[in-house]
Design a protein around this motif. Structure first.
Motif, PDB file in Angstrom:
ATOM      1  N   GLU A 128       0.756  -1.389  -0.013  1.00 43.98           N
ATOM      2  CA  GLU A 128      -0.161   0.029  -0.003  1.00 43.98           C
ATOM      3  C   GLU A 128       0.961   1.233  -0.081  1.00 43.98           C
ATOM      4  N   LEU A 129       1.872   1.373   0.835  1.00 40.64           N
ATOM      5  CA  LEU A 129       2.610   2.593   1.040  1.00 40.64           C
ATOM      6  C   LEU A 129       4.032   2.434   0.891  1.00 40.64           C
ATOM      7  N   PRO A 130       4.733   2.048  -0.156  1.00 40.73           N
ATOM      8  CA  PRO A 130       5.900   1.697  -0.145  1.00 40.73           C
ATOM      9  C   PRO A 130       6.847   2.893  -0.167  1.00 40.73           C
ATOM     10  N   HIS A 131       6.448   3.921  -0.838  1.00 38.99           N
ATOM     11  CA  HIS A 131       7.269   5.127  -1.026  1.00 38.99           C
ATOM     12  C   HIS A 131       6.940   6.505  -0.110  1.00 38.99           C
ATOM     13  N   SER A 132       5.846   6.404   0.424  1.00 35.44           N
ATOM     14  CA  SER A 132       5.241   7.282   1.302  1.00 35.44           C
ATOM     15  C   SER A 132       5.469   7.387   2.634  1.00 35.44           C
ATOM     16  N   ILE A 133       6.252   6.653   3.211  1.00 36.67           N
ATOM     17  CA  ILE A 133       6.609   6.504   4.477  1.00 36.67           C
ATOM     18  C   ILE A 133       7.999   7.091   4.786  1.00 36.67           C
ATOM     19  N   ALA A 134       7.910   8.057   5.630  1.00 35.17           N
ATOM     20  CA  ALA A 134       9.212   8.530   6.331  1.00 35.17           C
ATOM     21  C   ALA A 134       9.232   8.471   7.972  1.00 35.17           C
ATOM     22  N   VAL A 135      10.132   8.437   8.331  1.00 38.50           N
ATOM     23  CA  VAL A 135      10.313   8.285   9.853  1.00 38.50           C
ATOM     24  C   VAL A 135      11.052   9.433  10.326  1.00 38.50           C
ATOM     25  N   SER A 136      10.757   9.978  11.708  1.00 41.19           N
ATOM     26  CA  SER A 136      11.549  11.023  12.461  1.00 41.19           C
ATOM     27  C   SER A 136      11.568  10.622  13.901  1.00 41.19           C
ATOM     28  N   VAL A 137      12.682  10.435  14.466  1.00 41.71           N
ATOM     29  CA  VAL A 137      12.654  10.304  16.086  1.00 41.71           C
ATOM     30  C   VAL A 137      12.992  11.679  16.536  1.00 41.71           C
ATOM     31  N   SER A 138      11.801  12.093  17.511  1.00 45.00           N
ATOM     32  CA  SER A 138      11.880  13.437  18.066  1.00 45.00           C
ATOM     33  C   SER A 138      12.538  13.334  19.407  1.00 45.00           C
ATOM     34  N   GLU A 139      12.336  12.293  20.318  1.00 45.02           N
ATOM     35  CA  GLU A 139      13.050  12.173  21.691  1.00 45.02           C
ATOM     36  C   GLU A 139      13.725  10.923  21.851  1.00 45.02           C
ATOM     37  N   MET A 140      14.776  10.830  22.596  1.00 46.07           N
ATOM     38  CA  MET A 140      15.275   9.615  23.255  1.00 46.07           C
ATOM     39  C   MET A 140      15.535   9.893  24.669  1.00 46.07           C
ATOM     40  N   LEU A 141      14.604   9.621  25.612  1.00 40.43           N
ATOM     41  CA  LEU A 141      14.656   9.889  26.884  1.00 40.43           C
ATOM     42  C   LEU A 141      14.878   8.549  27.904  1.00 40.43           C
ATOM     43  N   PRO A 142      16.062   8.554  28.401  1.00 39.82           N
ATOM     44  CA  PRO A 142      16.395   7.484  29.425  1.00 39.82           C
ATOM     45  C   PRO A 142      15.444   7.624  30.829  1.00 39.82           C
ATOM     46  N   ARG A 143      15.031   6.419  31.153  1.00 41.19           N
ATOM     47  CA  ARG A 143      14.399   6.436  32.290  1.00 41.19           C
ATOM     48  C   ARG A 143      15.096   6.551  33.475  1.00 41.19           C
ATOM     49  N   ASP A 144      14.595   7.095  34.530  1.00 38.36           N
ATOM     50  CA  ASP A 144      15.096   7.175  35.814  1.00 38.36           C
ATOM     51  C   ASP A 144      15.173   5.895  36.453  1.00 38.36           C
ATOM     52  N   ASP A 145      16.363   5.294  37.142  1.00 41.24           N
ATOM     53  CA  ASP A 145      16.612   4.064  37.686  1.00 41.24           C
ATOM     54  C   ASP A 145      16.496   2.889  36.776  1.00 41.24           C
ATOM     55  N   SER A 146      16.595   3.025  35.575  1.00 39.73           N
ATOM     56  CA  SER A 146      16.408   1.946  34.607  1.00 39.73           C
ATOM     57  C   SER A 146      17.122   2.003  33.704  1.00 39.73           C
ATOM     58  N   ASP A 147      17.506   0.898  32.715  1.00 39.91           N
ATOM     59  CA  ASP A 147      18.344   1.055  31.402  1.00 39.91           C
ATOM     60  C   ASP A 147      17.352   1.143  30.171  1.00 39.91           C
ATOM     61  N   VAL A 148      16.126   1.197  30.617  1.00 33.98           N
ATOM     62  CA  VAL A 148      15.110   1.656  29.366  1.00 33.98           C
ATOM     63  C   VAL A 148      15.269   3.021  28.855  1.00 33.98           C
ATOM     64  N   ILE A 149      14.870   2.972  27.410  1.00 36.12           N
ATOM     65  CA  ILE A 149      15.127   4.526  26.938  1.00 36.12           C
ATOM     66  C   ILE A 149      13.814   4.621  26.120  1.00 36.12           C
ATOM     67  N   ASP A 150      13.007   5.605  26.285  1.00 33.72           N
ATOM     68  CA  ASP A 150      11.693   5.865  25.771  1.00 33.72           C
ATOM     69  C   ASP A 150      12.154   6.429  24.349  1.00 33.72           C
TER      70      ASP A 150
END
Length: 306
Positions: free
Chosen positions: A217-239
């Motif tokens: 359906e959408l092979p050429h129409s998709i673009a992606v942009s990351v707006s934020e990468m935020l480490p969680r306090d007291d965790s190794d997970v990144i939002d």
């Protein structure tokens, strides 16, 4: 006993060129030893020059994977071709990828003539995807490739059949490339596999998952942009907060899927790739936004970093 002199160290850049879906990104990943370029059988999957680094005792090879050369229909398509042209002017060696399971076509001859006019760098003809052809077909493909030398205006430095999927002659190709680079020191630190940022790789892995999910359906129409990468306090997970852009409002529900099923699957697939390749734990927050006709608008293309 006479000591043999140590061979000189070599370093430099090789660019892989070819029509869309010629196997350039798959070969780049195979040579580098890990996935740095996303893969799809759809044209325009690669949208910028992606550099992969191969470290050997005798050489450091910097592979520049470029978008597939094609007849552009949008401003984005014109820019993708410009990326290839600018890249070719700066590399030491060129790998011209030609699938073994496809005949030589007008697009291949156009690329050969472009190389004749734009660069004097040696060109290696790489017959890719040999796992998809029988020995007779591969032999015929190797003969067909030689006919491109007239369009190229010179002989190929080498002609070699390979299969990245079957790991056929990948090491041999690597040695051929290393031997044809100029003498020089390392250009990047040991252990580096790419100069792509974490954010860029995350954007590409999300786009790959979206392409796979909405391939028809959408092979050429998709673009992606990351707006934020935020480490969680007291965790190794990144939002990680990322937006998937489409060109029309009617495309948004296609990417969303029934009750959000498609975007959820995209997130799950992308998260697994990102965590595996970048060795980090993440939680993906994916959003879908309409950026009307972005492939034809220079300001919007610039905004997306393309």
């Amino acid at each position: 006993m006479t000591a043999h002199p140590t061979p000189p160290h070599r370093s430099g850049f090789i660019s892989f060129v070819g029509r869309p879906n010629a196997g350039k990104s798959t070969l780049t990943n195979a040579l580098v030893g890990e996935k740095i370029a996303i893969i799809s059988d759809k044209p325009q999957t690669t949208r910028r020059a992606i550099r992969g680094i191969v470290n050997r005792d005798d050489a450091q090879i910097v592979i520049v994977d470029t978008p597939g050369v094609h007849r552009p229909r949008t401003l984005l398509g014109e820019r993708l071709n410009d990326v290839v042209t600018h890249t070719l002017a700066e590399v030491d060696l060129i790998g011209f990828c030609l699938p073994a399971n496809e005949k030589i076509g007008p697009g291949d001859r156009y690329i050969a003539r472009s190389l004749r006019d734009s660069t004097k760098a040696p060109v290696i003809a790489i017959v890719t995807k040999t796992d998809l052809g029988k020995p007779k077909q591969i032999a015929e493909a190797l003969l067909r490739v030689q006919t491109l030398q007239e369009d190229l205006g010179r002989e190929f430095a080498e002609i070699i059949p390979v299969s990245a999927a079957a790991d056929f002659q990948v090491d041999t190709l690597c040695s051929i490339i290393a031997g044809r680079l100029p003498e020089g020191p390392k250009l990047f630190l040991d252990g580096e596999r790419t100069d792509e940022s974490q954010q860029s790789l995350i954007e590409e892995f999300i786009r790959e998952a979206a392409l796979e999910e909405a391939r028809e359906e959408l092979p050429h129409s998709i673009a992606v942009s990351v707006s934020e990468m935020l480490p969680r306090d007291d965790s190794d997970v990144i939002d990680v907060h990322a937006t998937l852009y489409v060109e029309r409002s009617s495309q948004k529900p296609i990417l969303l899927g029934h009750r959000g099923s498609r975007i959820k699957h995209i997130g799950t697939t992308a998260r697994k790739q990102i965590e595996s390749r970048l060795n980090m734990r993440i939680y993906l927050h994916l959003h879908i936004s309409v950026l009307a006709e972005w492939q034809r608008d220079p300001k919007k293309i610039d905004r997306l970093g393309l």
